[in-house]
Motif scaffolding. Structure first.
Motif, PDB file in Angstrom:
ATOM      1  N   LEU A 146       0.829  -1.207   0.000  1.00 44.82           N
ATOM      2  CA  LEU A 146       0.000   0.000   0.000  1.00 44.82           C
ATOM      3  C   LEU A 146       0.865   1.259   0.000  1.00 44.82           C
ATOM      4  CD1 LEU A 146      -3.077   0.221   0.041  1.00 44.82           C
ATOM      5  CD2 LEU A 146      -2.959   0.499   2.522  1.00 44.82           C
ATOM      6  N   LYS A 147       0.599   2.147  -0.975  1.00 46.79           N
ATOM      7  CA  LYS A 147       1.421   3.356  -1.091  1.00 46.79           C
ATOM      8  C   LYS A 147       0.815   4.520  -0.313  1.00 46.79           C
ATOM      9  CE  LYS A 147       4.684   2.018  -4.062  1.00 46.79           C
ATOM     10  NZ  LYS A 147       4.511   0.593  -3.739  1.00 46.79           N
ATOM     11  N   ILE A 148      -0.502   4.612  -0.405  1.00 52.33           N
ATOM     12  CA  ILE A 148      -1.179   5.734   0.267  1.00 52.33           C
ATOM     13  C   ILE A 148      -2.405   5.176   0.992  1.00 52.33           C
ATOM     14  CG2 ILE A 148      -0.527   7.667  -1.252  1.00 52.33           C
ATOM     15  CD1 ILE A 148      -3.207   6.961  -2.791  1.00 52.33           C
ATOM     16  N   GLN A 149      -2.964   5.980   1.851  1.00 54.61           N
ATOM     17  CA  GLN A 149      -4.225   5.581   2.501  1.00 54.61           C
ATOM     18  C   GLN A 149      -5.246   5.306   1.391  1.00 54.61           C
ATOM     19  OE1 GLN A 149      -5.045   5.280   5.766  1.00 54.61           O
ATOM     20  NE2 GLN A 149      -7.268   5.159   5.553  1.00 54.61           N
ATOM     21  N   SER A 150      -5.883   4.156   1.441  1.00 53.58           N
ATOM     22  CA  SER A 150      -6.787   3.783   0.355  1.00 53.58           C
ATOM     23  C   SER A 150      -8.220   4.182   0.670  1.00 53.58           C
ATOM     24  CB  SER A 150      -6.714   2.268   0.159  1.00 53.58           C
ATOM     25  OG  SER A 150      -7.681   1.845  -0.741  1.00 53.58           O
ATOM     26  N   PRO A 151      -8.971   4.599  -0.358  1.00 57.67           N
ATOM     27  CA  PRO A 151     -10.409   4.826  -0.135  1.00 57.67           C
ATOM     28  C   PRO A 151     -11.135   3.511   0.161  1.00 57.67           C
ATOM     29  CG  PRO A 151      -9.826   5.171  -2.464  1.00 57.67           C
ATOM     30  CD  PRO A 151      -8.549   4.921  -1.726  1.00 57.67           C
ATOM     31  N   TRP A 152     -10.460   2.408  -0.099  1.00 59.63           N
ATOM     32  CA  TRP A 152     -11.082   1.085   0.057  1.00 59.63           C
ATOM     33  C   TRP A 152     -10.523   0.358   1.282  1.00 59.63           C
ATOM     34  CZ3 TRP A 152     -14.806   2.066  -2.956  1.00 59.63           C
ATOM     35  CH2 TRP A 152     -14.595   2.775  -4.131  1.00 59.63           C
TER      36      TRP A 152
END
Ligand code: MP5
Length: 216
Positions: A146-152
């Motif tokens: 995971l690179k960034i906070q995910s909307p999912w």
């Protein structure tokens, strides 16, 4: 002999490799997945989870007495999972009802239900282990990359939680116990079922990335 569940994973190694390197998982992890693609996966997986309830209910009916309460728990967990889909559908504006299953989603569900109905408890239990283990490993892979906070994030958390990991371990350990003293012919059938479930799981990610419509 190695634990049977490890044996299954070993023979499905190349399918697993293809699954864990699937573009759907990579794009979800690096944040490049389009909202439309993710949302249409949600629609198809909602159908899958909804229909997993009768699948588990058939296994519950065939389960050894000492496993019944665990299967009741599994049913309750699936019901809670549907709420997770509904909550996210509301947040992200996704229609969940009145969606047609894609050909792959349809075929996969039919395979699970038919095997559970017509096969032994062990046949269905092997499929359950395969499907859950793929989801654990797939979403763990997303979490790791995971690179960034995910909307999912809710979905990532759902299938990487320690509860879910413990559940998948429980399935693997019970599978090892259940196959003890099974004849080689029976074990071979379970290995074939496991390969088929892994192939369907690969197809499901493929479908999620591509077309969900029937061609005609
Ligand atoms: C699961 C799932 C995991 N939701 N969808 C597919 C295509 N395979 C496996 O099952 P559960 O019941 O959501 O943990």
């Amino acid at each position: 002999m190695n634990a049977f569940h490890l044996h299954l994973l070993e023979q499905a190694d190349s399918i697993w490799h293809s699954i864990l390197n699937h573009s759907f998982l990579k794009a979800t992890a690096d944040g490049t997945i389009s909202n439309d693609t993710f949302k249409s996966w949600m629609q198809q997986d909602y159908i899958f989870v909804r229909e997993a309830i009768p699948f588990i209910a058939i296994l519950l009916a065939k389960s050894p007495l000492q496993m019944r309460s665990s299967f009741i728990e599994i049913l309750a967990a699936l019901n809670r999972e549907l709420d997770l889909f509904r909550k996210n559908a509301e947040t992200h504006g996704v229609e969940l009802e009145n969606i047609q299953p894609s050909p792959v989603c349809h075929a996969y569900i039919q395979f699970l239900l038919t095997t559970a109905y017509n096969g032994t408890f062990l046949d269905g239990f092997t499929l359950l282990y395969g499907a859950e283990k793929v989801y654990l490993d797939s979403w763990m892979e997303v979490k790791r990359n995971l690179k960034i906070q995910s909307p999912w994030q809710d979905f990532i958390n759902n299938w990487t939680s320690s509860d879910f990991q413990n559940y998948v371990d429980w399935l693997g350990n019970n599978l090892d116990e259940l196959v003890q003293s099974q004849p080689e012919k029976e074990l071979q059938k379970l290995k074939d079922l496991f390969l088929t479930v892994a192939r369907y799981e690969y197809l499901f990610w493929d479908m999620a990335m591509g077309d969900k419509k029937w061609p005609v």
